[in-house]
Scaffold this motif. Structure first.
Motif, mmCIF file in Angstrom:
data_model
loop_
_atom_site.group_PDB
_atom_site.id
_atom_site.type_symbol
_atom_site.label_atom_id
_atom_site.label_comp_id
_atom_site.label_asym_id
_atom_site.label_seq_id
_atom_site.Cartn_x
_atom_site.Cartn_y
_atom_site.Cartn_z
ATOM 1 N N TYR A 154 0.648 -1.401 0.038
ATOM 2 C CA TYR A 154 -0.058 -0.125 -0.048
ATOM 3 C C TYR A 154 0.904 1.336 0.071
ATOM 4 N N PHE A 155 1.964 1.233 0.676
ATOM 5 C CA PHE A 155 2.778 2.500 0.736
ATOM 6 C C PHE A 155 4.225 2.003 1.086
ATOM 7 N N GLY A 214 -5.608 11.525 -3.563
ATOM 8 C CA GLY A 214 -6.935 12.060 -3.917
ATOM 9 C C GLY A 214 -7.911 10.642 -4.444
ATOM 10 N N THR A 215 -7.220 9.710 -4.317
ATOM 11 C CA THR A 215 -7.983 8.325 -4.547
ATOM 12 C C THR A 215 -7.897 7.246 -3.411
ATOM 13 N N GLY A 216 -6.979 7.294 -2.631
ATOM 14 C CA GLY A 216 -6.830 6.192 -1.572
ATOM 15 C C GLY A 216 -6.035 4.886 -2.353
ATOM 16 N N ALA A 217 -5.861 4.922 -3.575
ATOM 17 C CA ALA A 217 -5.364 3.474 -4.104
ATOM 18 C C ALA A 217 -3.754 3.394 -3.488
ATOM 19 N N PRO A 218 -3.722 2.161 -3.685
ATOM 20 C CA PRO A 218 -2.210 1.696 -3.349
ATOM 21 C C PRO A 218 -1.207 2.437 -3.981
ATOM 22 N N ASN A 219 -0.158 2.609 -3.375
ATOM 23 C CA ASN A 219 1.071 3.591 -3.955
ATOM 24 C C ASN A 219 0.584 4.867 -4.693
ATOM 25 N N SER A 220 -0.321 5.572 -3.931
ATOM 26 C CA SER A 220 -0.764 6.678 -4.668
ATOM 27 C C SER A 220 -0.455 8.123 -3.687
ATOM 28 N N TYR A 221 0.308 7.745 -2.625
ATOM 29 C CA TYR A 221 0.361 8.843 -1.683
ATOM 30 C C TYR A 221 1.500 9.696 -1.764
ATOM 31 N N THR A 222 1.632 11.069 -1.615
ATOM 32 C CA THR A 222 2.597 11.986 -1.418
ATOM 33 C C THR A 222 2.911 12.552 -0.240
ATOM 34 N N THR A 223 3.880 12.342 0.619
ATOM 35 C CA THR A 223 4.123 13.328 1.875
ATOM 36 C C THR A 223 4.165 14.530 1.762
ATOM 37 N N TYR A 224 3.490 15.159 2.472
ATOM 38 C CA TYR A 224 3.326 16.793 2.567
ATOM 39 C C TYR A 224 3.671 17.432 3.881
ATOM 40 N N THR A 225 3.906 16.799 4.975
ATOM 41 C CA THR A 225 4.145 17.547 5.989
ATOM 42 C C THR A 225 5.810 17.282 6.374
ATOM 43 N N SER A 226 6.156 18.128 7.421
ATOM 44 C CA SER A 226 7.669 17.972 7.998
ATOM 45 C C SER A 226 7.382 16.956 8.991
#
Length: 450
Positions: free
Chosen positions: A179-180, A216-228
């Motif tokens: 997933y990630f 935007g989809t919650g699909a596997p491997n679709s996440y981008t880290t955005y916080t410190s």
């Protein structure tokens, strides 16, 4: 196991259930956890619950004893996770691990169903994969596009990653998939859906910091880290993301890396999509005593009432220092003092606040682990002494509870028989003194909590 041909009927009244979004029907919160303490005298690997009306200060249920314990597998759990499903009922998932031997590999999760968390049914273990690895720290979410729930957990397929299986009934699951896997080891994912955005908070094993990613989809491997990276105290893990019931803000909890440290820290933000978390002062929150790695979900007032009626609120209190909010009143060597939480023996910080021994309108503090002993002053020092039932002892052990001298929403305690003196700490030791300065007022102010 591949899921085939399964259907679920969803309640229209539970349109936001399964996402952990705030609901207008929710007016309280429930916290699920297991317990540990520095010397592990509080170690208990059953499901514990606590409730709160503000989502910050918690009251353990069932006297901080488990409400249900696994009867298969390792016979213990860690990392319990509660999800409100689409039909408005709950499912509980947990790591199948009893204790702290993290070298054990286990392909299963514990699972229970519950209508309102006053009873637990359908206990089973669900096999998530066939790998020779662990299955830790489950989280779950409703994926509207798939029409299924995703169960995300920590595993190792040559690297520390998050796996996902999809399900409609938390009994049969699809084949696991990654997933990630951001290129470094990750642990303890927590997925929350807010509108059309999926948020994944996790621990970066290479830095020991907590981060947030989104999709935007919650699909596997679709996440981008955005916080410190986020951290308070020592190395942290187990991020826990929850939207306020008011719908106007968010909180993020992080568990300390070890039971010898403060168990939880917290942050807040008004915009979960921004990189703008603010660490909360420990004055503002009190996690359940000895709680470790849990989950929080919003509940209705009726569910709150049902939980407290079924399991009972604590018959003991703790006293939290106003100006040293990481410290609680305890006895040690039969003297009163404030010490850093968590502590051993953990029972030393637990008190039964009973009617005053000399005046029922006042209060006295009876030790939970030495019930024949009470806090009393002697030469202005606070001691833990056996109640000899003399008039002098009863008077020395009685206090008038008044509005906090430095914060009226907290409490202060005036001596019954030396009425110009108040219970306060000085160099961490408890005594009764006259109060005149701002520091004195801070020293004499406490939160009565659980």
């Amino acid at each position: 196991m591949v899921l085939t041909g399964l259907t679920t009927t969803f309640s229209a009244a539970a349109a936001v259930a399964g996402t952990r979004e705030a609901s207008a029907a929710n007016s309280a919160y429930v916290f699920a956890y297991f317990t540990e303490s520095p010397n592990q005298t509080a170690a208990n690997y059953g499901l514990h619950l606590a409730v709160s009306t503000d989502g910050l200060n918690w009251q353990p249920l069932n006297q901080n004893n488990p409400v249900v314990t696994p009867t298969a597998g390792t016979l213990g759990l860690r990392d319990p996770f509660i999800l409100r499903k689409q039909d408005g009922t709950f499912v509980i998932l947990a790591t199948d691990l009893n204790g702290t031997d993290f070298s054990q590999n286990n392909q299963y999760l514990h699972v229970w169903d519950s209508t309102n968390l006053t009873s637990f049914t359908g206990y089973r273990r669900v096999r998530m994969h066939g790998l020779n690895t662990h299955t830790w720290a489950p989280t779950a979410f409703w994926d509207q596009a798939r029409g299924q729930y995703g169960i995300v957990y920590s595993a190792n397929n040559g690297a520390d990653v998050f796996m996902v299986n999809y399900t409609s009934d938390f009994r049969t699951v699809t084949t696991n998939q990654v997933y990630f896997s951001p290129g470094f080891g990750v642990l303890d994912g927590d997925v929350v859906v807010d509108g059309s955005t999926f948020y994944l908070y996790y621990k970066n094993l290479s830095t020991g910091l907590l981060y947030g990613a989104r999709s935007g989809t919650g699909a596997p491997n679709s996440y981008t880290t955005y916080t410190s990276g986020l951290r308070q105290g020592n190395q942290m893990e187990a991020p826990l993301l929850i939207k306020d019931n008011s719908g106007s803000g968010w909180r993020l909890w992080g568990d300390s890396f070890s039971p010898v440290n403060n168990d939880f820290y917290a942050w807040s933000t008004s915009n979960v999509g921004a990189n703008s978390w603010t660490a909360l002062n420990q004055r503002t929150y009190t996690p359940p005593m000895n709680a470790k790695h849990g989950s929080i979900v919003g509940i209705t007032s009726a569910e709150y009432s049902g939980l407290t009626a079924r399991w009972g609120l604590p018959n003991w209190v703790r006293l939290k220092s106003s100006n040293f909010p990481d410290r609680f009143v305890r006895h040690a060597n039969n003297l009163g003092r404030i010490d850093t939480y968590p502590m051993e023996p953990y029972q030393d910080q637990m008190w039964r606040m009973v009617a005053g021994l000399a005046d029922g309108a006042g209060v006295s503090f009876q030790s939970v682990n030495y019930p024949t002993r009470y806090l009393r002053h002697y030469n202005y020092e606070i001691r833990l002494d056996v109640n000899d039932n003399t008039a002098a002892f009863r008077a020395d052990a009685t206090f008038s509870r008044v509005a906090g001298l430095s914060d009226s929403t907290w409490s202060s305690f005036r001596s019954y028989n030396v009425a110009d003196r108040y219970l306060r700490h000085s160099n961490y030791v408890l005594r009764i003194d006259p109060i005149s300065t701002a520091t004195d007022r801070e020293d004499a102010t406490f939160r009565v909590t659980s």
